[in-house]
Design a protein around this motif. Structure first.
Motif, PDB file in Angstrom:
ATOM      1  N   UNK A 111      45.368  26.750   2.566  1.00 14.73           N
ATOM      2  CA  UNK A 111      45.886  25.439   2.139  1.00 14.73           C
ATOM      3  C   UNK A 111      46.862  25.565   0.978  1.00 14.73           C
ATOM      4  N   UNK A 112      47.399  26.747   0.777  1.00 12.76           N
ATOM      5  CA  UNK A 112      48.219  26.994  -0.413  1.00 12.76           C
ATOM      6  C   UNK A 112      49.601  26.357  -0.316  1.00 12.76           C
ATOM      7  N   UNK A 113      50.042  25.865  -1.462  1.00 13.52           N
ATOM      8  CA  UNK A 113      51.424  25.390  -1.597  1.00 13.52           C
ATOM      9  C   UNK A 113      52.318  26.493  -2.150  1.00 13.52           C
ATOM     10  N   UNK A 114      51.703  27.405  -2.889  1.00 15.23           N
ATOM     11  CA  UNK A 114      52.436  28.543  -3.452  1.00 15.23           C
ATOM     12  C   UNK A 114      51.494  29.735  -3.489  1.00 15.23           C
ATOM     13  N   UNK A 115      52.046  30.909  -3.186  1.00 14.54           N
ATOM     14  CA  UNK A 115      51.270  32.145  -3.190  1.00 14.54           C
ATOM     15  C   UNK A 115      51.927  33.116  -4.166  1.00 14.54           C
ATOM     16  N   UNK A 116      51.128  33.697  -5.057  1.00 15.25           N
ATOM     17  CA  UNK A 116      51.623  34.712  -5.993  1.00 15.25           C
ATOM     18  C   UNK A 116      50.915  36.018  -5.667  1.00 15.25           C
ATOM     19  N   UNK A 117      51.688  36.978  -5.135  1.00 16.81           N
ATOM     20  CA  UNK A 117      51.141  38.280  -4.736  1.00 16.81           C
ATOM     21  C   UNK A 117      51.224  39.264  -5.882  1.00 16.81           C
ATOM     22  N   UNK A 118      50.132  40.015  -6.102  1.00 19.09           N
ATOM     23  CA  UNK A 118      50.054  40.966  -7.217  1.00 19.09           C
ATOM     24  C   UNK A 118      49.426  42.274  -6.766  1.00 19.09           C
ATOM     25  N   UNK A 119      49.828  42.722  -5.584  1.00 11.18           N
ATOM     26  CA  UNK A 119      49.247  43.934  -5.025  1.00 11.18           C
ATOM     27  C   UNK A 119      49.889  45.192  -5.569  1.00 11.18           C
ATOM     28  N   UNK A 120      49.476  46.343  -5.052  1.00 14.95           N
ATOM     29  CA  UNK A 120      50.026  47.621  -5.499  1.00 14.95           C
ATOM     30  C   UNK A 120      51.531  47.702  -5.285  1.00 14.95           C
ATOM     31  N   UNK A 121      52.187  48.499  -6.131  1.00 12.96           N
ATOM     32  CA  UNK A 121      53.626  48.701  -6.020  1.00 12.96           C
ATOM     33  C   UNK A 121      53.878  49.749  -4.934  1.00 12.96           C
ATOM     34  N   UNK A 122      53.635  49.314  -3.706  1.00 17.49           N
ATOM     35  CA  UNK A 122      53.713  50.197  -2.549  1.00 17.49           C
ATOM     36  C   UNK A 122      54.410  49.459  -1.409  1.00 17.49           C
ATOM     37  N   UNK A 123      55.479  50.050  -0.889  1.00 17.63           N
ATOM     38  CA  UNK A 123      56.301  49.357   0.103  1.00 17.63           C
ATOM     39  C   UNK A 123      55.511  49.015   1.360  1.00 17.63           C
ATOM     40  N   UNK A 155      55.432  28.497  -0.624  1.00 12.71           N
ATOM     41  CA  UNK A 155      56.378  29.411  -1.260  1.00 12.71           C
ATOM     42  C   UNK A 155      55.656  30.739  -1.477  1.00 12.71           C
ATOM     43  N   UNK A 156      56.274  31.840  -1.034  1.00 13.12           N
ATOM     44  CA  UNK A 156      55.626  33.145  -1.087  1.00 13.12           C
ATOM     45  C   UNK A 156      56.324  34.019  -2.124  1.00 13.12           C
ATOM     46  N   UNK A 157      55.648  34.240  -3.235  1.00 13.34           N
ATOM     47  CA  UNK A 157      56.228  34.932  -4.385  1.00 13.34           C
ATOM     48  C   UNK A 157      55.524  36.262  -4.625  1.00 13.34           C
ATOM     49  N   UNK A 158      56.301  37.263  -5.010  1.00 15.33           N
ATOM     50  CA  UNK A 158      55.740  38.577  -5.306  1.00 15.33           C
ATOM     51  C   UNK A 158      55.968  38.940  -6.760  1.00 15.33           C
ATOM     52  N   UNK A 159      54.928  39.459  -7.393  1.00 18.29           N
ATOM     53  CA  UNK A 159      55.039  39.932  -8.775  1.00 18.29           C
ATOM     54  C   UNK A 159      55.601  41.352  -8.848  1.00 18.29           C
ATOM     55  N   UNK A 177      54.236  18.640  -4.954  1.00 14.73           N
ATOM     56  CA  UNK A 177      54.638  19.784  -4.139  1.00 14.73           C
ATOM     57  C   UNK A 177      53.724  20.977  -4.333  1.00 14.73           C
ATOM     58  N   UNK A 178      53.217  21.164  -5.549  1.00 16.65           N
ATOM     59  CA  UNK A 178      52.406  22.335  -5.867  1.00 16.65           C
ATOM     60  C   UNK A 178      51.064  21.894  -6.455  1.00 16.65           C
ATOM     61  N   UNK A 179      50.073  21.814  -5.604  1.00 14.32           N
ATOM     62  CA  UNK A 179      48.730  21.447  -6.044  1.00 14.32           C
ATOM     63  C   UNK A 179      47.751  22.613  -5.950  1.00 14.32           C
ATOM     64  N   UNK A 180      47.988  23.476  -4.970  1.00 17.24           N
ATOM     65  CA  UNK A 180      47.071  24.591  -4.732  1.00 17.24           C
ATOM     66  C   UNK A 180      47.843  25.904  -4.737  1.00 17.24           C
ATOM     67  N   UNK A 181      47.367  26.863  -5.520  1.00 14.79           N
ATOM     68  CA  UNK A 181      48.003  28.178  -5.608  1.00 14.79           C
ATOM     69  C   UNK A 181      47.017  29.247  -5.155  1.00 14.79           C
ATOM     70  N   UNK A 216      52.893  35.335   5.848  1.00 13.27           N
ATOM     71  CA  UNK A 216      53.745  34.472   6.669  1.00 13.27           C
ATOM     72  C   UNK A 216      52.955  33.887   7.830  1.00 13.27           C
ATOM     73  N   UNK A 217      52.055  34.690   8.381  1.00 10.79           N
ATOM     74  CA  UNK A 217      51.270  34.218   9.524  1.00 10.79           C
ATOM     75  C   UNK A 217      50.187  33.231   9.122  1.00 10.79           C
ATOM     76  N   UNK A 218      49.576  33.431   7.960  1.00 14.09           N
ATOM     77  CA  UNK A 218      48.394  32.643   7.592  1.00 14.09           C
ATOM     78  C   UNK A 218      48.681  31.454   6.686  1.00 14.09           C
ATOM     79  N   UNK A 219      49.721  31.526   5.856  1.00 13.36           N
ATOM     80  CA  UNK A 219      49.992  30.435   4.909  1.00 13.36           C
ATOM     81  C   UNK A 219      50.707  29.282   5.599  1.00 13.36           C
ATOM     82  N   UNK A 220      50.522  28.068   5.103  1.00 12.19           N
ATOM     83  CA  UNK A 220      51.251  26.931   5.665  1.00 12.19           C
ATOM     84  C   UNK A 220      52.762  27.153   5.598  1.00 12.19           C
ATOM     85  N   UNK A 221      53.485  26.540   6.516  1.00 10.15           N
ATOM     86  CA  UNK A 221      54.944  26.729   6.575  1.00 10.15           C
ATOM     87  C   UNK A 221      55.626  26.252   5.306  1.00 10.15           C
TER      88      UNK A 221
END
Length: 320
Positions: free
Chosen positions: A86-98, A117-121, A9-13, A109-114
């Motif tokens: 081609x990501x199976x999971x995405x870990x976002x680590x951007x600025x703490x800005x809404x 899994x979209x995760x935020x740090x 399920x998770x090969x590429x991050x 959501x637009x670019x990652x495969x359906x």
């Protein structure tokens, strides 16, 4: 989800943002055999990634991971779309800005495969705050680590109002099989649990220094020689339960509850005026400013690894 299912399920991050947290995630993901694509607008991205992998490889090896070919599993991406393609999971680590997170997750959501899994740090902003306008927020949730995530086990898994249960289960499985300890928090609150506890303690620590009760270095000695040891092994509630003796937490609440409430009422509120802030900063710099960041961080990580190793050894003895 079994280990085999996890690997399928998770090969590429994809790691979005290569600051302190993003670089640590990158090393951890690669250490567990994932292909990792990293993107960040910083001009020194290649150098930063290479330096982090070299620095963190011994930490990963100390945790029993095979770091052979670690750098070969990490690739630099030109932009967000390239990283998540081609990501199976995405870990976002951007600025703490809404606003930043709103724009970024619309891109994800637009670019990652359906399936991704979209995760935020995010360390304080709940995902509901930045997913309201997304067409699909069912796979978006918080995966908040404690720094550095390749060493500190905790990951706070916090679903938003529109997060699907399948995404929560997948996040728990993902972090568990990376050797982390995911804790699902079922109610969103700014700062989540770990940072709220940390900030509560920091507030009183700052107050005590402001009031001249103790110096920054002596306050750190109080923590590392008492509560730090206790809480690393049992946590506040179990510690209090044991503090009540054979009668447990009930005995403690019945006999110390009133005095504890009086103490709560007397806890301090730091002024944090510009003058007090400057005095505090100068006091901390006097205590620790003579040592470079790299030296202090290395000592911290070495000690944290020793604690984790000791706890792991103790737990294995309990199981046997």
């Amino acid at each position: 989800m079994s280990s085999t299912e996890f690997r399928s399920a998770f090969k590429t991050a994809a790691v979005i943002g290569a600051g302190t947290i993003g670089l640590s995630w990158t090393a951890l993901f690669a250490g567990h055999g994932l292909t990792v694509k990293v993107t960040d607008p910083r001009p020194d991205l290649a150098e930063a990634v290479a330096a982090a992998l070299a620095e963190f490889a011994p930490h990963l090896a100390a945790q029993g991971l095979d770091v052979t070919g670690l750098a070969d599993r990490v690739h630099l991406a030109a932009d967000v779309a390239d990283a998540v393609r081609d990501a199976d999971v995405v870990q976002e680590n951007g600025p703490e800005n809404l606003e930043f997170k709103q724009d970024l997750f619309a891109q994800l959501v637009a670019a990652a495969p359906a399936r991704a899994l979209l995760l935020s740090s995010s360390s304080a902003i709940p995902s509901t705050a930045f997913t309201g306008d997304l067409a699909d927020a069912s796979r978006v949730l918080i995966g908040h680590p404690f720094n550095p995530p390749h060493l500190i086990p905790l990951v706070e898994v916090v679903p938003g109002e529109r997060t699907g249960e399948a995404a929560v289960r997948a996040a728990v499985a993902f972090y568990t099989l990376l050797g982390r300890v995911p804790v699902v928090e079922r109610k969103e609150i700014p700062g989540f649990v770990g940072n709220r506890l940390q900030n509560a303690l920091s507030r009183e620590a700052i107050y005590l220094v402001e009031q001249g009760v103790v110096t920054p270095e002596d306050l750190d000695r109080v923590m590392t020689n008492s509560l730090g040891i206790r809480w690393a092994t049992v946590g506040p509630f179990l510690g209090s339960h044991l503090g009540g003796g054979p009668g447990g937490y009930r005995h403690l609440a019945e006999h110390l509850g009133v005095s504890m409430k009086k103490l709560w009422a007397g806890l301090g509120q730091p002024s944090q005026s510009p003058e007090e802030t400057e005095r505090l900063v100068e006091a901390v710099e006097k205590a620790y400013g003579s040592s470079p960041y790299s030296q202090l961080a290395e000592a911290r990580d070495r000690k944290q690894l020793a604690v984790l190793s000791a706890l792991d050894s103790a737990e294995r003895k309990e199981e046997n």
